[in-house]
Design an enzyme around this catalytic site. Structure first.
Site, PDB file in Angstrom:
ATOM      1  N   THR A   1      -6.850   2.314  -2.052  1.00  0.00           N
ATOM      2  CA  THR A   1      -5.687   2.275  -1.174  1.00  0.00           C
ATOM      3  C   THR A   1      -5.882   3.250  -0.024  1.00  0.00           C
ATOM      4  O   THR A   1      -6.615   4.234  -0.145  1.00  0.00           O
ATOM      5  CB  THR A   1      -4.396   2.640  -1.933  1.00  0.00           C
TER       6      THR A   1
ATOM      7  N   ARG B   1      16.832   1.912 -11.163  1.00  0.00           N
ATOM      8  CA  ARG B   1      16.204   2.909 -10.296  1.00  0.00           C
ATOM      9  C   ARG B   1      17.168   3.333  -9.203  1.00  0.00           C
ATOM     10  O   ARG B   1      17.700   2.490  -8.486  1.00  0.00           O
ATOM     11  CB  ARG B   1      14.959   2.314  -9.638  1.00  0.00           C
TER      12      ARG B   1
ATOM     13  N   HIS C   1      -6.121   5.867  -7.333  1.00  0.00           N
ATOM     14  CA  HIS C   1      -5.706   7.271  -7.477  1.00  0.00           C
ATOM     15  C   HIS C   1      -6.877   8.238  -7.362  1.00  0.00           C
ATOM     16  O   HIS C   1      -6.723   9.430  -7.609  1.00  0.00           O
ATOM     17  CB  HIS C   1      -4.968   7.474  -8.797  1.00  0.00           C
TER      18      HIS C   1
ATOM     19  N   THR D   1       7.334   1.050 -16.481  1.00  0.00           N
ATOM     20  CA  THR D   1       6.142   1.717 -15.949  1.00  0.00           C
ATOM     21  C   THR D   1       5.331   2.342 -17.088  1.00  0.00           C
ATOM     22  O   THR D   1       4.102   2.340 -17.064  1.00  0.00           O
ATOM     23  CB  THR D   1       6.548   2.773 -14.908  1.00  0.00           C
TER      24      THR D   1
ATOM     25  N   LYS E   1      -2.327   6.464  -0.455  1.00  0.00           N
ATOM     26  CA  LYS E   1      -2.083   7.613  -1.328  1.00  0.00           C
ATOM     27  C   LYS E   1      -2.821   8.830  -0.751  1.00  0.00           C
ATOM     28  O   LYS E   1      -2.365   9.387   0.222  1.00  0.00           O
ATOM     29  CB  LYS E   1      -2.402   7.239  -2.767  1.00  0.00           C
TER      30      LYS E   1
ATOM     31  N   THR F   1      -1.378 -13.429   6.188  1.00  0.00           N
ATOM     32  CA  THR F   1      -0.442 -12.358   6.498  1.00  0.00           C
ATOM     33  C   THR F   1      -0.952 -11.590   7.713  1.00  0.00           C
ATOM     34  O   THR F   1      -2.162 -11.503   7.949  1.00  0.00           O
ATOM     35  CB  THR F   1      -0.246 -11.432   5.269  1.00  0.00           C
ATOM     36  N   THR F   2      -0.025 -11.054   8.492  1.00  0.00           N
ATOM     37  CA  THR F   2      -0.378 -10.311   9.692  1.00  0.00           C
ATOM     38  C   THR F   2      -1.259  -9.109   9.330  1.00  0.00           C
ATOM     39  O   THR F   2      -0.998  -8.421   8.343  1.00  0.00           O
ATOM     40  CB  THR F   2       0.906  -9.841  10.402  1.00  0.00           C
TER      41      THR F   2
HETATM   42  C1  LIG Z   1      -0.190   2.310  -6.230  1.00  0.00           C
HETATM   43  C2  LIG Z   1      -1.177   1.476  -6.962  1.00  0.00           C
HETATM   44  C3  LIG Z   1      -1.679   0.295  -6.415  1.00  0.00           C
HETATM   45  C4  LIG Z   1      -1.112  -0.285  -5.159  1.00  0.00           C
HETATM   46  O1  LIG Z   1      -1.506   0.409  -4.041  1.00  0.00           O
HETATM   47  P1  LIG Z   1      -0.567   0.401  -2.738  1.00  0.00           P
HETATM   48  O2  LIG Z   1      -1.461   0.733  -1.635  1.00  0.00           O
HETATM   49  O3  LIG Z   1       0.520   1.408  -2.992  1.00  0.00           O
HETATM   50  O4  LIG Z   1       0.007  -0.987  -2.643  1.00  0.00           O
HETATM   51  C5  LIG Z   1      -2.704  -0.363  -7.065  1.00  0.00           C
HETATM   52  N1  LIG Z   1      -3.218   0.105  -8.221  1.00  0.00           N
HETATM   53  C6  LIG Z   1      -2.734   1.228  -8.804  1.00  0.00           C
HETATM   54  C7  LIG Z   1      -3.338   1.699 -10.073  1.00  0.00           C
HETATM   55  C8  LIG Z   1      -1.692   1.933  -8.204  1.00  0.00           C
HETATM   56  O5  LIG Z   1      -1.194   3.017  -8.798  1.00  0.00           O
END
Ligand SMILES: *Cc1c(COP(=O)(O)O)cnc(C)c1O
Length: 406
Positions: free
Chosen positions: A244, A21, A216, A362, A247, A276-277
């Protein structure tokens, strides 16, 4: 021992397989999304980003920036500790309330990333169930796989989105054996969605817990941005919804939304939650502003769907090989790692268009692709430019390849 030689050998192996990468250094500027400055070897250049996961441009939304700025002024930079040791801020408590409300669950738990949320929640929950067996979609994300590995319990992989296969595998287990079905709503590399209701039916029939990664989809689908499960009215049939804040919500962090006892179990047994913090207040307030904004505003989602549809139509018309799906993610298939990398280099160097090549691991070998993520700020003109650039990139690389082989 020649430690460094061993590291180098493995890195060289990656390079020879076109899997190494290389990063593209970009500076994003508020108000100019999806443009960014590429600090190229030849100096700074303006490029258009076509592969961002800041799907709706919330990473530079005034509401988010204001919330973060004032939180920094009032609360400073860091969280000051883990959640247990002085890190539970009012900001996180409010964010968790908002996330629970977004998904119509009784509670939510915020973790430092979506990756950590999957790893910590899956390992904690599965670790608490004696003799559990996990059913995992074959396309599940690395963070899910890591969470499952951590427990060392039995894992059964079902074919992607294949309910017939899943049912066969469920049938093979005793009804009273604990089971968790783990899957995603939007699969980010194919841009397709899972049959959530059908999987929930199976879970009910075979007595399984359901865990759904909506990373997503949160902010993007559903009346209030609660994800695909919300859009289809089936969120109440899912035990754990994971998302998340990094995103579509444009900040960073991860979470689960579930009932009290499930959240309490992860809070109390999830190593990646405990040790973890905590997420700093400014990030939590930024995420809160974004979640609340997207709960009421649909302009961004609507415009994004429109631009995704326009892009797909134009790519089809140009005979470019897209993978058809029902989401905002538009994969363009190249099916060769070297060509994939070359197409992306050509787009960047000749057309100031930034798309990241998606190669193994990936995606499976032979299915290498570009992954386009059109958003509300991609204009019709940008779409036309992209389609033209892709056409010339494909023919350029084809010509080069036939020269080499011919
Ligand atoms: C990006 C991703 C995650 C991780 O989320 P982050 O907040 O970026 O750590 C988990 N599951 C899927 C399917 C993802 O694409």
């Amino acid at each position: 021992m020649h430690y460094r030689d061993q590291f180098k050998n493995r890195l060289n192996q990656l390079k020879s397989e076109n899997r190494y990468r290389s990063f593209v250094e970009l500076e994003r500027h508020v108000g100019r999304h999806p443009y960014a400055t590429w600090n190229s070897p030849a100096g700074p250049q303006d490029v258009v980003i076509w592969c961002s996961n800041d799907y709706l441009g919330m990473g530079q939304h005034p509401a988010v920036i204001d919330a973060m700025q004032s939180a920094i002024v009032h609360s400073g930079s860091g969280a000051g500790g883990t959640r247990n040791i002085s890190g539970t801020s009012t900001a996180i408590v409010e964010l968790e309330k908002a996330l629970a409300a977004l998904h119509h669950k009784s509670r939510a738990l915020v973790l430092t990333s979506g990756y950590v949320a999957n790893e910590a929640s899956i390992s904690a929950l599965a670790g608490l169930l004696d003799d559990v067996v996990i059913f995992s979609d074959e396309m599940n994300h690395a963070s899910i796989i890591s969470g499952i590995r951590y427990v060392r319990c039995e894992k059964v992989i079902f074919r992607h989105n294949d309910c017939v296969h899943l049912e066969t595998l469920l049938q093979a287990q005793p009804l009273d054996r604990p089971k968790i079905i783990i899957f995603e709503s939007v699969y980010s590399m194919d841009g397709d969605t899972s049959p959530i209701a059908e999987i929930a039916d199976l879970a009910q029939k075979y007595n399984a817990l359901t865990y759904l990664d909506e990373v997503h989809a949160v902010g993007m689908y559903g009346e209030q941005g609660g994800g695909v499960a919300q859009m289809r009215g089936v969120a109440d049939r899912i035990d754990v919804i994971q998302g998340t804040l990094g995103k579509a919500f444009g900040v960073v962090g991860g979470y689960i939304a579930a009932d009290d006892v499930i959240c309490d179990a992860v809070r109390s047994f999830g190593s990646g939650f405990i040790f973890t913090t905590a997420l700093p207040p400014a990030l939590a307030y930024g995420a809160l502003a974004s979640v609340q904004y997207l709960q009421s505003s649909t302009i961004e989602r609507d415009r994004q769907k429109q631009q995704a549809e326009t892009l797909k139509q134009k790519l089809r018309r140009a005979n470019l090989p897209i993978l058809e799906g029902d989401t905002h993610i538009v994969p363009v298939m190249v099916n060769d790692a070297d060509n994939c990398t070359r197409i992306c280099q050509f787009l960047l160097n000749e057309h100031q268009i930034y798309v990241q090549p998606i190669n193994y691991p990936t995606v499976p070998k032979g299915t290498e692709r570009l992954r386009l993520t059109p958003g509300p700020f991609h204009s019709d003109r940008m779409i036309d430019d992209l389609v033209d650039a892709l056409q010339s990139a494909f023919s350029h690389v084809e010509a080069e390849t036939s020269q080499q082989t011919g």
